[in-house]
Design a protein around this motif. Structure first.
Motif, short mmCIF file in Angstrom:
data_model
loop_
_atom_site.label_atom_id
_atom_site.label_comp_id
_atom_site.label_asym_id
_atom_site.label_seq_id
_atom_site.Cartn_x
_atom_site.Cartn_y
_atom_site.Cartn_z
N MET A 1 33.26 35.99 60.52
CA MET A 1 31.90 35.59 60.82
C MET A 1 30.96 36.19 59.78
O MET A 1 30.99 37.36 59.50
CB MET A 1 31.53 36.07 62.22
N SER A 2 30.13 35.39 59.24
CA SER A 2 29.17 35.82 58.23
C SER A 2 27.91 36.37 58.91
O SER A 2 27.45 35.83 59.90
CB SER A 2 28.80 34.63 57.35
N THR A 3 27.39 37.47 58.35
CA THR A 3 26.17 38.04 58.92
C THR A 3 24.99 37.69 58.04
O THR A 3 25.10 37.56 56.82
CB THR A 3 26.28 39.57 59.05
N LEU A 4 23.85 37.52 58.68
CA LEU A 4 22.63 37.19 57.96
C LEU A 4 22.01 38.43 57.32
O LEU A 4 21.50 38.37 56.21
CB LEU A 4 21.60 36.57 58.92
N ASP A 25 21.56 34.35 64.95
CA ASP A 25 22.09 33.00 65.10
C ASP A 25 22.40 32.55 63.68
O ASP A 25 21.55 31.97 63.00
CB ASP A 25 21.08 32.07 65.78
N ALA A 26 23.60 32.88 63.22
CA ALA A 26 23.98 32.63 61.83
C ALA A 26 23.99 31.14 61.51
O ALA A 26 23.63 30.74 60.41
CB ALA A 26 25.35 33.24 61.55
N GLU A 27 24.36 30.31 62.48
CA GLU A 27 24.41 28.87 62.25
C GLU A 27 23.02 28.31 61.93
O GLU A 27 22.88 27.44 61.08
CB GLU A 27 24.98 28.18 63.49
N ALA A 28 21.99 28.84 62.59
CA ALA A 28 20.62 28.36 62.37
C ALA A 28 19.87 29.23 61.35
O ALA A 28 18.71 28.95 61.05
CB ALA A 28 19.86 28.34 63.68
N SER A 29 20.49 30.29 60.83
CA SER A 29 19.85 31.24 59.91
C SER A 29 18.57 31.80 60.51
O SER A 29 17.50 31.79 59.91
CB SER A 29 19.56 30.59 58.56
N GLU A 30 18.72 32.32 61.75
CA GLU A 30 17.58 32.88 62.46
C GLU A 30 17.97 34.15 63.20
O GLU A 30 19.13 34.38 63.49
CB GLU A 30 17.06 31.89 63.52
N PRO A 43 12.97 32.98 61.22
CA PRO A 43 13.85 32.56 60.13
C PRO A 43 14.33 33.75 59.29
O PRO A 43 13.65 34.78 59.20
CB PRO A 43 12.96 31.64 59.30
N VAL A 44 15.50 33.58 58.69
CA VAL A 44 16.04 34.54 57.72
C VAL A 44 16.19 33.77 56.42
O VAL A 44 16.92 32.79 56.35
CB VAL A 44 17.39 35.12 58.19
#
Length: 60
Positions: A1-4, A25-30, A43-44
């Motif tokens: 799993m990738s972390t933001l 929420d890595a999928e939404a980059s938030e 947002p990230v």
């Protein structure tokens, strides 16, 4: 799993609106507030969280 963002940074970040913890929420980059009553999503961008209430949206 990738972390933001770095896990150590996530531990100390809080929602600017209600001061509750945030979750990724890595999928939404938030980063999403964990308080269901608040539920703002920030947002990230380029691994930098934009923790401005004006930039947040209400999470679904």
């Amino acid at each position: 799993m990738s972390t933001l963002i770095e896990p150590a940074l996530l531990e100390i970040l809080a929602c600017p609106a209600c001061h509750c913890p945030l979750r990724e929420d890595a999928e939404a980059s938030e980063l999403v507030c964990t308080d269901p009553a608040c539920a703002l999503a920030y947002p990230v961008r380029d691994h930098i969280p934009v923790l401005l209430i004006d930039e947040a949206r209400k999470a679904a």
